[in-house]
Write an enzyme that holds these catalytic residues in place. Structure first.
Site, PDB file in Angstrom:
ATOM      1  N   ASP A 203       8.421 -10.393 -33.630  1.00 15.27           N
ATOM      2  CA  ASP A 203       8.674  -9.434 -32.558  1.00 15.27           C
ATOM      3  C   ASP A 203       8.009  -8.099 -32.905  1.00 15.27           C
ATOM      4  O   ASP A 203       8.121  -7.602 -34.028  1.00 15.27           O
ATOM      5  CB  ASP A 203      10.188  -9.232 -32.376  1.00 15.27           C
ATOM      6  N   ILE A 204       7.293  -7.516 -31.923  1.00 18.30           N
ATOM      7  CA  ILE A 204       6.640  -6.229 -32.136  1.00 18.30           C
ATOM      8  C   ILE A 204       7.697  -5.123 -32.126  1.00 18.30           C
ATOM      9  O   ILE A 204       8.493  -5.008 -31.180  1.00 18.30           O
ATOM     10  CB  ILE A 204       5.580  -5.963 -31.052  1.00 18.30           C
ATOM     11  N   GLU A 246       7.270  -9.522 -25.924  1.00 17.14           N
ATOM     12  CA  GLU A 246       6.531  -9.162 -27.125  1.00 17.14           C
ATOM     13  C   GLU A 246       6.857 -10.080 -28.294  1.00 17.14           C
ATOM     14  O   GLU A 246       6.587  -9.743 -29.448  1.00 17.14           O
ATOM     15  CB  GLU A 246       6.834  -7.708 -27.519  1.00 17.14           C
TER      16      GLU A 246
END
Length: 327
Positions: A203-204, A246
């Site tokens: 996950d960003i 994301e």
């Protein structure tokens, strides 16, 4: 083929993606008046008229490539003495021994009394349509040569449709549907061979702030560039997919816990150290390694819990689900 399937009260055949017959039971051979060696290894189109070849390639192949199955398709096969046999056709596309195959069941339609009533009621209309049908059939025969030329193009388009159905349009990675199929296949392989695999959820960090600061076009560019980085760092056997938003997922075949952690750390460190231009990004990663008790839902849940631990622990971290049990 075992005797139960060979003598089943319905026809059965299995074909490759290219339409080559790989197996056929005796019931179908009797139905179509063929010997076993006359059909095995031959194109399934051998048992079809020109009209039904066109129908098969226009409807059956595209549908089963997109959705993986065909249910109760009305169809007609042609016997070795060129008699049409109306059937209900059911098919499912699946992997066996590492290759895609299409398994089909054929049920002959036997509502003869109802058909005879329909024939009597529609006889006049059929007579009126006979000449038009005959002319249409003649036109189809003339189009046969053109159809044969275009058949390869249709196969190419079908393969393209299958790729589109499993690809994320923004990043070019595999999509969530493809990932879920591969996760099920990995679980089945683990149960059969015991070879481990691990799952990463990436996950960003603070992705919303990137969208808010630079706008959604830049956010899309970040997703695309990260997808390229993840793919470049992965092996050919690894499954890299966009999970949604994301989040990305990676299946690491053959990776047990320690190796999976090292691989995840490489993804994390390369992301953090890369020059992204006017912005910078980091990622948090949750890792889970398959166990005998795992299902599709449980291993994803374990990786998700590990991702949450990486996020709540300060982000830009890798956490393995096994470490959560020790707490």
């Amino acid at each position: 083929m075992d005797i139960q399937l060979d003598k089943a009260p319905c026809g059965y055949f299995s074909i490759s993606d290219a339409g080559i017959i790989q197996s056929v039971n005796q019931t179908l051979l009797d139905m179509l008046l063929y010997e076993h060696d006359q059909l095995l290894g031959q194109p399934i189109e051998t048992t079809m008229s020109v009209t039904n070849k066109l129908f098969f390639h226009t409807y059956f192949y595209p549908y089963i490539q997109l959705y993986g199955r065909v249910d109760e398709m009305y169809f007609s096969f042609r016997t070795s003495d060129r008699q049409d046999v109306p059937v209900l056709l059911n098919g499912v596309r699946q992997e066996r021994n590492g290759e895609a195959v299409i398994d089909c069941v054929v049920l002959m339609m036997r509502k003869r009394i109802e058909h005879e009533k329909d024939i009597l009621q529609t006889k006049t209309k059929l007579q009126e349509l006979y000449q038009a049908t005959n002319e249409a059939n003649q036109k189809l025969e003339r189009l046969h040569e053109e159809y044969e030329i275009k058949q390869q193009e249709l196969v190419r388009i079908n393969l393209q449709l299958e790729t589109m159905a499993s690809t994320d349009p923004l990043t070019g990675l595999r999509n969530r549907r493809y990932f879920q199929d591969q996760l099920l296949a990995s679980l089945a392989s683990f149960q059969e061979t015991g070879t481990p695999f691990s799952l990463l959820i990436i996950d960003i960090d603070h992705f919303k702030s990137i969208n808010d600061t630079y706008g959604h076009p830049v956010g899309d560019l970040v997703l695309t560039h990260l997808a390229e980085l993840l793919q470049s760092l992965s092996r050919d056997v690894d499954i890299v997919a966009r999970y949604g938003g994301e989040e990305f997922v990676i299946i690491l075949p053959g990776n047990a816990q320690e190796e999976a952690i090292r691989t995840a750390e490489r993804y994390r460190s390369m992301t953090a150290s890369r020059d992204w231009g006017e912005y910078s990004i980091t990622v948090s990663i949750g890792v889970a390694t398959v166990t005998q008790a795992d299902t599709e839902q449980s291993i994803v849940h374990q990786a998700d819990l590990a991702l949450y631990a990486s996020k709540s622990g300060g982000r830009n971290q890798v956490t393995h689900s096994a470490s959560l049990v020790k707490k």
